[in-house]
Structures are given as C-alpha cells and as structure tokens.
Design a protein around this motif. Sequence first.
Motif, PDB file in Angstrom:
ATOM      1  N   GLU A  52      29.584  12.185  40.618  1.00 25.40           N
ATOM      2  CA  GLU A  52      28.401  11.358  40.383  1.00 25.40           C
ATOM      3  C   GLU A  52      28.462  10.669  39.028  1.00 25.40           C
ATOM      4  O   GLU A  52      27.797   9.660  38.806  1.00 25.40           O
ATOM      5  CB  GLU A  52      27.138  12.221  40.449  1.00 25.40           C
ATOM      6  N   ARG A  53      29.234  11.230  38.112  1.00 25.50           N
ATOM      7  CA  ARG A  53      29.384  10.674  36.759  1.00 25.50           C
ATOM      8  C   ARG A  53      30.867  10.575  36.439  1.00 25.50           C
ATOM      9  O   ARG A  53      31.679  11.269  37.042  1.00 25.50           O
ATOM     10  CB  ARG A  53      28.690  11.600  35.745  1.00 25.50           C
ATOM     11  N   PRO A  71      31.474  16.332  33.458  1.00 26.50           N
ATOM     12  CA  PRO A  71      30.777  16.078  32.199  1.00 26.50           C
ATOM     13  C   PRO A  71      29.428  16.787  32.098  1.00 26.50           C
ATOM     14  O   PRO A  71      28.873  16.909  31.013  1.00 26.50           O
ATOM     15  CB  PRO A  71      30.598  14.563  32.189  1.00 26.50           C
ATOM     16  N   ALA A  72      28.905  17.273  33.222  1.00 27.06           N
ATOM     17  CA  ALA A  72      27.601  17.935  33.202  1.00 27.06           C
ATOM     18  C   ALA A  72      27.725  19.434  32.951  1.00 27.06           C
ATOM     19  O   ALA A  72      27.069  19.979  32.063  1.00 27.06           O
ATOM     20  CB  ALA A  72      26.858  17.678  34.510  1.00 27.06           C
ATOM     21  N   CYS A  73      28.577  20.126  33.713  1.00 30.98           N
ATOM     22  CA  CYS A  73      28.648  21.588  33.584  1.00 30.98           C
ATOM     23  C   CYS A  73      29.929  22.083  32.917  1.00 30.98           C
ATOM     24  O   CYS A  73      30.048  23.263  32.606  1.00 30.98           O
ATOM     25  CB  CYS A  73      28.475  22.257  34.946  1.00 30.98           C
ATOM     26  N   GLY A  74      30.904  21.208  32.719  1.00 31.52           N
ATOM     27  CA  GLY A  74      32.128  21.589  32.030  1.00 31.52           C
ATOM     28  C   GLY A  74      33.179  22.255  32.894  1.00 31.52           C
ATOM     29  O   GLY A  74      34.190  22.717  32.375  1.00 31.52           O
ATOM     30  N   ALA A  75      32.990  22.295  34.202  1.00 33.45           N
ATOM     31  CA  ALA A  75      33.980  22.926  35.079  1.00 33.45           C
ATOM     32  C   ALA A  75      35.241  22.081  35.152  1.00 33.45           C
ATOM     33  O   ALA A  75      35.176  20.861  35.333  1.00 33.45           O
ATOM     34  CB  ALA A  75      33.404  23.118  36.479  1.00 33.45           C
ATOM     35  N   PRO A 135      31.917   6.795  39.148  1.00 29.32           N
ATOM     36  CA  PRO A 135      31.377   5.524  38.677  1.00 29.32           C
ATOM     37  C   PRO A 135      32.425   4.742  37.884  1.00 29.32           C
ATOM     38  O   PRO A 135      33.177   5.321  37.102  1.00 29.32           O
ATOM     39  CB  PRO A 135      30.215   5.940  37.776  1.00 29.32           C
ATOM     40  N   GLY A 136      32.492   3.459  38.156  1.00 31.05           N
ATOM     41  CA  GLY A 136      33.439   2.610  37.451  1.00 31.05           C
ATOM     42  C   GLY A 136      34.779   2.452  38.167  1.00 31.05           C
ATOM     43  O   GLY A 136      35.644   1.734  37.685  1.00 31.05           O
ATOM     44  N   THR A 137      34.945   3.144  39.319  1.00 30.52           N
ATOM     45  CA  THR A 137      36.213   2.982  40.063  1.00 30.52           C
ATOM     46  C   THR A 137      35.981   2.346  41.401  1.00 30.52           C
ATOM     47  O   THR A 137      34.905   2.310  41.913  1.00 30.52           O
ATOM     48  CB  THR A 137      36.932   4.326  40.276  1.00 30.52           C
TER      49      THR A 137
END
Length: 137
Positions: A52-53, A71-75, A135-137
């Motif tokens: 999603e990001r 980028p949200a949870c670091g996994a 996003p962006g691809t």
Amino acid sequence: MIYRGACHCGAVSAEYETDAPVRLRQDGCSFCRARGVKSASDLAGALRIRSERALIRYRFGHKTADYLICPACGAYVATMMEGPSGPVGVVNVVGLDIPELRDEPATFASLEGETPDERIARRLSRWTPMTLVEPGT
C-alpha cells in the motif's frame, strides 16, 4: 500451490506460487540471523508482492540486492534484484507470516566468501521471477 501472507500490519501482502516442494533456507548473515528469516525461492515459480506504501529498500554487503521492508511495521518481507528477464527474488515466509511455511524447519546456508559475480549467478539460477506493485510503479 499458492502460499499467501502479509506483514505484521497488513500493508504488504504476497503470493508465492510453486509446484515444487518448498525448501526453506536460513542465511547466516547478521541481517537475516537477527530477524529469524526463513526464505524460499523457485526458479519455475512466481512471487507477487503488493504494498500500500512504497517499500523501504536496504542494501548491505556487496549491495547487489534490495531487502524489502514494510515502512509501517518494519517487517522484512523479501529480497529482490533485477535479472536479465526482469526482477527475481526470495520470499521471507516469517516476515510475511505464511501460515503453512513459517514454522517449518530450514536448512542453514552460509554465503560467506562469495564474490559479487558468484552471488548474482547463484541468485539468477535459483530465485523466483517476481512482480512488485507499490505506489509509484
């Protein structure tokens, strides 16, 4: 068979498709060891990752591949590099919490001593063709 999973927060999801028996590997590098990584790949399979990001990309060592991190949870979810026919990668079945695979045993693999060219050749002979949608691809 298609295996599905997602990172801790659900922002990154993946489908790993293979007809071969899954053989998990544990890399001995400090990055993977610290995260309890178990990875899988199949040259004849398919890996689809959707985020999603925009994912965080981390490179270390020979800097020949991108380690993909939510980028949200670091996994840490996968590693990818560009191959001659497009992106190839390995999936982290622990970071994506793939239920059928995350608790299976893994074989330890030491990759110390590989030159960058040897590392790239090994990956191209084993890693899974993949698509990444973010996003962006």
